[in-house]
Design a protein around this motif. Structure first.
Motif, PDB file in Angstrom:
ATOM      1  N   SER A 107       0.836  -1.144  -0.161  1.00 18.49           N
ATOM      2  CA  SER A 107      -0.058   0.049   0.140  1.00 18.49           C
ATOM      3  C   SER A 107       0.935   1.227   0.019  1.00 18.49           C
ATOM      4  N   GLU A 108       0.404   2.554  -0.250  1.00 11.15           N
ATOM      5  CA  GLU A 108       0.918   3.863   0.078  1.00 11.15           C
ATOM      6  C   GLU A 108       1.243   4.040   1.278  1.00 11.15           C
ATOM      7  N   PRO A 109       2.496   4.575   1.653  1.00  9.03           N
ATOM      8  CA  PRO A 109       2.595   4.910   3.102  1.00  9.03           C
ATOM      9  C   PRO A 109       1.557   5.711   3.583  1.00  9.03           C
ATOM     10  N   VAL A 110       0.811   6.673   3.059  1.00  8.71           N
ATOM     11  CA  VAL A 110      -0.166   7.406   3.490  1.00  8.71           C
ATOM     12  C   VAL A 110      -1.695   6.472   3.732  1.00  8.71           C
ATOM     13  N   ARG A 111      -1.840   5.954   2.743  1.00  8.78           N
ATOM     14  CA  ARG A 111      -3.043   5.224   2.869  1.00  8.78           C
ATOM     15  C   ARG A 111      -2.847   3.986   3.741  1.00  8.78           C
ATOM     16  N   ALA A 112      -1.551   3.422   4.082  1.00  9.05           N
ATOM     17  CA  ALA A 112      -1.441   2.311   5.067  1.00  9.05           C
ATOM     18  C   ALA A 112      -1.908   2.519   6.316  1.00  9.05           C
ATOM     19  N   LEU A 125       9.488   3.879  11.553  1.00  6.20           N
ATOM     20  CA  LEU A 125      10.386   4.309  10.940  1.00  6.20           C
ATOM     21  C   LEU A 125      10.217   4.677   9.525  1.00  6.20           C
ATOM     22  N   LEU A 126      10.578   5.881   9.261  1.00  8.23           N
ATOM     23  CA  LEU A 126      10.225   6.560   8.008  1.00  8.23           C
ATOM     24  C   LEU A 126      11.436   6.411   7.109  1.00  8.23           C
ATOM     25  N   GLU A 127      11.544   5.646   6.106  1.00  6.46           N
ATOM     26  CA  GLU A 127      12.592   5.625   5.045  1.00  6.46           C
ATOM     27  C   GLU A 127      12.219   6.256   3.948  1.00  6.46           C
ATOM     28  N   LEU A 128      12.542   7.899   4.188  1.00  6.63           N
ATOM     29  CA  LEU A 128      11.969   8.713   3.292  1.00  6.63           C
ATOM     30  C   LEU A 128      13.297   9.275   2.573  1.00  6.63           C
ATOM     31  N   THR A 129      13.087   9.968   1.272  1.00  4.46           N
ATOM     32  CA  THR A 129      14.255  10.551   0.596  1.00  4.46           C
ATOM     33  C   THR A 129      14.177  11.950   1.168  1.00  4.46           C
ATOM     34  N   LEU A 138       2.409  13.493   6.333  1.00  2.00           N
ATOM     35  CA  LEU A 138       2.502  12.108   6.645  1.00  2.00           C
ATOM     36  C   LEU A 138       2.431  11.624   7.973  1.00  2.00           C
ATOM     37  N   LEU A 139       3.093  12.487   8.956  1.00  2.00           N
ATOM     38  CA  LEU A 139       3.260  12.236  10.347  1.00  2.00           C
ATOM     39  C   LEU A 139       2.015  12.511  10.862  1.00  2.00           C
ATOM     40  N   GLU A 140       0.955  13.550  10.371  1.00  2.00           N
ATOM     41  CA  GLU A 140      -0.319  13.879  10.845  1.00  2.00           C
ATOM     42  C   GLU A 140      -1.247  12.722  10.724  1.00  2.00           C
ATOM     43  N   ARG A 141      -1.103  12.127   9.481  1.00  2.00           N
ATOM     44  CA  ARG A 141      -1.860  10.857   9.306  1.00  2.00           C
ATOM     45  C   ARG A 141      -1.777  10.000  10.291  1.00  2.00           C
ATOM     46  N   TRP A 142      -0.632   9.639  10.635  1.00  2.00           N
ATOM     47  CA  TRP A 142      -0.050   8.520  11.406  1.00  2.00           C
ATOM     48  C   TRP A 142      -0.012   8.807  12.761  1.00  2.00           C
ATOM     49  N   LEU A 143      -0.321   9.984  13.390  1.00  4.70           N
ATOM     50  CA  LEU A 143      -0.221  10.458  14.710  1.00  4.70           C
ATOM     51  C   LEU A 143      -1.339   9.754  15.352  1.00  4.70           C
ATOM     52  N   PRO A 144      -2.650   9.525  15.133  1.00  4.63           N
ATOM     53  CA  PRO A 144      -3.663   8.695  15.718  1.00  4.63           C
ATOM     54  C   PRO A 144      -3.345   7.213  15.869  1.00  4.63           C
TER      55      PRO A 144
END
Length: 718
Positions: A107-112, A125-129, A138-144
């Motif tokens: 899945s996409e990181p945001v939708r995951a 762990l964010l393996e970002l460029t 992205l962090l706001e989507r994952w904070l909950p």
């Protein structure tokens, strides 16, 4: 804040692990911190976003597996397109090594984020460029989804290129959450999003609030990361050296292969020459065989010519014989014709004689009638004889008929004539002359009859001769026909033989032409093959020379490159070894400081509490026997690992007194110096846990063998 205090608070054994799935890259320098973080944080659920090659995720999984944590791990591939082979490698590696607790989320990181419950993720762990722009979103989507003790790792925050925004976003988040930054290896940021961090993580964040503590922590993990990178670089150099060796071996094998191919080409050319010589020899044999066959055909042709001449001679002879027989047949036919003519002339003469005789008889009849009339006149008195005259007339008439029938009743007529003459002589003397004349006529008639009989016999003989001649002619004709048929057969055979001879001559000419054409073709083919092989040989020679020159040049270049590489490698290796020795000494010092910091504090010095027999260099005989029995007891228990002890403590292995008796060293000194007899037994920990053993001055392993094992005492600090 001192260096030792920082180390004593943060030290974990996992910091010194070697990664099992390391790939060259920026994450390699941060793997010691990842190992430490898993051990210090003990997360219940780990999520890796944007996974590329899987190095950081597999490091987390390795720590989870080695620490035997009850943790679930999830890997979400990045937004960039993944090749099917890379995804399969990532999936197979994950399933093979960590499939029991780790899985991939396609899945996409945001939708995951939608796949996880709220407050369930402890480590993100964010393996970002570095050019990623949606870190805050992205962090706001994952904070909950993050728990109250959650930690977020952000890589590449040390890159400050114009197109990089990740460090700015992290700095903004660092003002919102407690954070710690590692600048080495392109940077790694640690965000404590939750309000309840673990004690070790709290210590790390506390050190980040002071410059000295932050610097010490960074130096420790930077040293550990550089050690991993340098080890990887050494392995890479070793691989490159091995690759150079392999390439040199391949070049040597290629040169050997080319040499073998050249030798094979030479052998092939030699074989081709042998084949050409064999073909030439076969052609010569074929020419000789055709010459022999041509001679045999010539002999057969001469024999056929002789046979043809003989047939011609024999045919001429048969023709002459046939002409002779034809002439004989014609002569026989002429003779037969002459005989027939003679027979016809004789028959005509006979008929003429018969006609003359008939005329004579008629004349005689007339004379007889005349004389009869005279007799009637002269002997009318003999009326008694009238009947006899009538009989005579009848007899004369019968005689005339018999004469006409060729004298069939000649004897009866003569007897009647004699009787009549006698009676006539008796009665009429004048009839005597008539009778004589009749006798003469009868004699002539007898001769004529005899001649007629002879003529008839001659005719019969002539007919028989003619029939025999006709049979001979028929036989001669049959023989002539047979000879003609034989001659025709011979002529047909001769024609067939002539045709066969002509066909053989045509076949011979055709074979000669084919032989000449085949010989010419073979010669052209051999010449073309010779030229082609010469060209091929020249081309192979050029290729081999070129390949040999190229191989030698490449070998020389590779040798030079390998020499230069080896020099660089030796230089780098020497530098790396120096750096390794330095870092090893630093790490050993750090470990010692860590061990000293974490080591239990003993209430007294064990060396001072040793028994007297251990302290004396020359104990008494009884004490020496007691020490010997105690050493044998240590060895017999199986708890003392001599080889491991010598490898762990090189100073003992280099000692002249104790290299051959490591158990004696442990009994007298090692157990009291904090040295361990095996990896599972902690001598200092045992003395710290059980002060009674310490104050008795007894060797810790010897006490455990005699008493502690039965009492189920612990062998190390938990």
């Amino acid at each position: 804040m001192t260096h030792n205090s920082v180390i004593s608070q943060l030290a974990q054994a996992s910091m010194f692990w070697q990664p099992a799935h390391a790939q060259p890259g920026e994450w390699l320098a941060h793997l010691p911190f990842l190992f430490w973080l898993v051990e210090a944080h003990s997360p219940r659920r780990v999520v890796s976003l944007g996974v590329v090659d899987g190095t950081p995720h597999f490091a987390l999984c390795q720590a989870i597996s080695r620490l035997r944590l009850d943790t679930l791990a999830f890997a979400v591939p990045g937004r960039q397109p993944h090749s099917e082979r890379a995804y399969e490698a990532l999936s197979s590696g994950n399933a093979q090594h960590y499939g029991a607790f780790s899985q991939l989320v396609d899945s996409e990181p945001v939708r995951a984020a939608e796949q996880f419950d709220n407050d369930s993720v402890d480590l993100l762990l964010l393996e970002l460029t570095a050019d990623r722009e949606d870190l805050p979103y992205l962090l706001e989507r994952w904070l909950p989804r993050l728990s109250s003790r959650a930690v977020v790792l952000v890589p590449q925050i040390g890159r400050h290129d114009p197109q990089c925004r990740l460090f700015r976003d992290f700095n903004a988040l660092a003002g919102r959450f407690r954070a710690f930054q590692f600048p080495h290896g392109s940077g790694l940021g640690v965000l404590s999003v939750g309000d309840n961090p673990t004690p070790l993580l709290e210590s790390l964040l506390s050190f980040g609030e002071s410059a000295s503590g932050q610097q010490v922590v960074r130096e420790v993990f930077a040293h550990l990361g550089r050690a991993l990178q340098e080890g990887e670089r050494r392995r890479e150099l070793q691989h490159r050296s091995e690759a150079l060796d392999v390439s040199l071996r391949e070049a040597a094998e290629r040169l050997d292969t080319l040499t073998q191919e050249y030798q094979g080409v030479q052998a092939s050319l030699a074989q081709s020459r042998e084949e050409a010589a064999d073909v030439r020899q076969r052609l010569e044999k074929s020419v000789e065989r055709h010459a022999t066959e041509r001679g045999q055909l010539a002999e057969r042709a001469s024999l056929l010519q002789e046979w043809r001449d003989e047939l011609k001679t024999e045919t001429g002879q048969w023709r002459e014989r046939f002409a002779t027989q034809q002439r004989q047949l014609e002569s026989s036919e002429q003779t037969l014709k002459a005989l027939r003519q003679e027979q016809q002339s004789q028959q005509a003469a006979h008929e003429k004689a018969l006609a003359s005789l008939q005329q004579s008889l008629d004349d005689e009849k007339q004379q007889h009638q005349y004389w009869r009339s005279r007799a009637d006149e002269s002997s009318r008195s003999l009326e008694a004889e009238a009947h006899q005259r009538e009989s005579l007339d009848v007899q004369n008439a019968e005689l005339a008929q018999q004469l006409t029938a060729a004298g069939e009743a000649r004897e009866a007529a003569e007897s009647s004539l004699e009787a009549a003459h006698q009676r006539i002589e008796e009665q009429q003397g004048a009839a005597l002359e008539v009778q004589k004349a009749l006798d003469e006529r009868f004699e002539e008639l007898s001769k004529l009859t005899q001649m007629l009989t002879e003529a008839q016999e001659g005719k019969a003989e002539a007919d028989a001769s003619l029939a025999s001649a006709e049979r001979e002619v028929e036989e001669a004709k049959r023989q002539v026909q047979e000879k003609q048929r034989s001659i025709d057969t011979r002529f047909r055979e001769l024609a067939k033989l002539t045709e066969m001879l002509e066909e053989n001559e045509q076949t011979r000419d055709k074979l000669s032409r084919q032989l000449s054409e085949s010989q010419a073709r073979e010669e052209r083919k051999v010449e073309e093959q010779r030229r082609a092989r010469a060209d091929e040989r020249a081309r192979h020679a050029k290729e081999i020379d070129k390949a040999r020159a190229d191989g030698e040049r490449r070998v020389e270049e590779q040798r030079r490159a390998r020499t230069a590489e080896r020099r660089r490698y030796n230089t780098d290796l020497a530098a790396l070894e120096q750096e390794r020795d330095r870092q090893s000494s630093e790490i050993v010092q750090l470990v010692r400081e860590l061990e000293n910091a974490r080591a239990p504090k003993l209430l007294a010095d064990p060396m001072a509490l040793r028994p007297a027999r251990y302290r004396h260099k020359s104990p008494g005989r009884k004490q020496a026997r007691l020490v010997k029995r105690e050493v044998e007891e240590l060895v017999a228990s199986g708890q003392f690992h001599a080889e491991w002890y010598l490898n762990t403590y090189p100073d003992v292995a280099q000692s002249q007194n104790f290299a051959a008796a490591p158990a004696r060293h442990y009994l007298l000194f090692g157990g009291y110096e904090g040295r361990n007899p095996n990896p599972e037994f902690d001598s200092t920990g045992y003395l710290s846990l059980y002060p009674d053993v310490l104050f008795r001055g007894m060797n810790p392993l010897l006490h455990y063998i005699r008493f502690g094992q039965r009492e189920e005492r612990q062998t190390r600090l938990s």
